[in-house]
Scaffold this active site. Structure first.
Site, PDB file in Angstrom:
ATOM      1  N   ASP A  25      -2.803 -10.313  27.200  1.00  0.00           N
ATOM      2  CA  ASP A  25      -3.611 -11.113  28.115  1.00  0.00           C
ATOM      3  C   ASP A  25      -4.180 -12.344  27.395  1.00  0.00           C
ATOM      4  OD1 ASP A  25      -4.958 -11.608  30.508  1.00  0.00           O
ATOM      5  OD2 ASP A  25      -6.727 -10.436  29.908  1.00  0.00           O
ATOM      6  N   ASP A  64      -1.951 -18.641  28.133  1.00  0.00           N
ATOM      7  CA  ASP A  64      -3.045 -19.367  28.765  1.00  0.00           C
ATOM      8  C   ASP A  64      -3.213 -20.753  28.145  1.00  0.00           C
ATOM      9  OD1 ASP A  64      -5.324 -20.381  29.844  1.00  0.00           O
ATOM     10  OD2 ASP A  64      -6.643 -18.734  29.248  1.00  0.00           O
ATOM     11  N   HIS A 104     -14.568 -15.181  34.906  1.00  0.00           N
ATOM     12  CA  HIS A 104     -14.519 -14.010  34.024  1.00  0.00           C
ATOM     13  C   HIS A 104     -15.921 -13.458  33.783  1.00  0.00           C
ATOM     14  CE1 HIS A 104     -10.594 -15.894  32.729  1.00  0.00           C
ATOM     15  NE2 HIS A 104     -10.235 -14.660  33.022  1.00  0.00           N
ATOM     16  N   HIS A 158      -7.600 -13.369  38.147  1.00  0.00           N
ATOM     17  CA  HIS A 158      -8.399 -13.101  36.945  1.00  0.00           C
ATOM     18  C   HIS A 158      -9.846 -13.022  37.375  1.00  0.00           C
ATOM     19  CE1 HIS A 158      -5.608 -13.744  33.437  1.00  0.00           C
ATOM     20  NE2 HIS A 158      -4.835 -13.927  34.483  1.00  0.00           N
ATOM     21  N   GLY A 176     -11.366 -10.279  38.197  1.00  0.00           N
ATOM     22  CA  GLY A 176     -11.270  -9.415  39.387  1.00  0.00           C
ATOM     23  C   GLY A 176     -12.425  -8.438  39.525  1.00  0.00           C
TER      24      GLY A 176
HETATM   25 ZN   LIG Z   1      -8.413 -13.681  32.542  1.00  0.00          ZN
END
Ligand SMILES: [Zn+2]
Length: 277
Positions: free
Chosen positions: A81, A103, A177, A205, A207
């Site tokens: 991740d 990312d 986040h 993201h 979540g």
């Molecule tokens: Zn994330």
């Protein structure tokens, strides 16, 4: 059973649900998530985020995730991740990870696109799928004082997905986040438009802490993977606090087990929503 990101997202598409993707920076989290998924008989994604290196190093926890996935009774993807560099992804691939998220969301569009392309070609031929992020969802896990979200433009998303050849896209549509300080306001119509235009599975993201109704609408609009961690972890901490208030605990493993049980219950209730159970 270890499966890759593409395979597990296909299962989500067939069931019109979202796969729960849980950060598991230690063994108690891994056990909690696998136990909940096996209880409900649902596929699940275990994730190690680069930002959790301080809790567990990739070479320590990576083999634990891959092994847990292989021995689980349900399909499990072992996913990296928020990777920010190619070397980290190479190390994950060597350990047998079957999904990676690159990312580059803090970079300018062109640079994010070029780097994501490199990740896709690096992973080509491996038993591994690629997720990438476009737009920005601050703060990062563990980060603070970040600027507000930058929403993903649907037409930019189309170009980005076509040029890079990624398997899943994490767009920005109002989630953040960590623990929400106020109720998140989500642009779920944007999710529907991006899913329709890109024809790719979309990832939420941040979540944790979203309302059940927003999850349901988001899933029906095209979310196929929901990243969830903060509230599960918080449930573990709460259980430890309560146990320490009730009794004098000597052994750390008793605290770890209390946290594991509470995180399992929390992960299970999240999964019930994500899979529509
Ligand atoms: Zn994330």
């Amino acid at each position: 059973m270890l499966v890759n990101l593409v395979e597990i997202l296909k299962l989500a598409e067939e069931r019109k649900c979202a796969i729960g993707a849980f950060n598991t920076p230690n063994l108690e989290c891994v056990n909690a998530v696998i136990a909940a998924a096996e209880k409900l008989n649902v596929p699940v994604i275990l994730m190690h985020a680069q930002i959790h290196e301080s809790a567990s190093g990739l070479e320590q926890i990576g083999p634990v995730l891959v092994q847990a996935a292989k021995t689980a009774k349900v399909p499990v993807c072992a996913h990296l991740d928020h990777c920010e560099d190619l070397d980290y992804i190479k190390r994950g691939l060597a350990l047998g990870f079957t999904g990676v998220m690159y990312d580059g969301s803090t970079l300018p569009f062109e640079e994010n696109l070029e780097n994501t392309k490199k990740v896709v070609s690096l992973v080509k031929g491996e038993n591994c799928g690629v997720e990438a992020e476009l737009g920005a969802m601050p703060p990062r896990e563990g980060g603070e004082n970040a600027p507000g979200p930058v929403y993903t433009e649907p037409d930019e998303a189309v170009l980005f997905c076509r040029e890079t050849g990624i398997d899943a896209l994490a767009p920005s549509f109002g989630t953040a986040h960590g623990i929400y300080k106020s109720k998140p306001v989500l642009d779920l119509e944007r999710v529907r438009i991006i899913a329709e235009k890109t024809k790719l599975p979309l990832v939420m993201h941040g979540g944790s802490g979203v309302s059940p109704e927003d999850y349901r609408v988001g899933i029906s609009n095209g979310l196929r993977k929901i990243n969830y961690y903060s509230y599960m972890s918080k449930a573990g901490t709460k259980a430890v606090k309560e146990l320490l208030e009730k009794q004098d605990v000597t052994y750390f493993h008793d605290l770890a087990l209390a946290a594991e049980k509470a995180m399992e219950a929390n992960a299970e209730s999240a999964m019930r929503i994500f899979y529509g159970l």
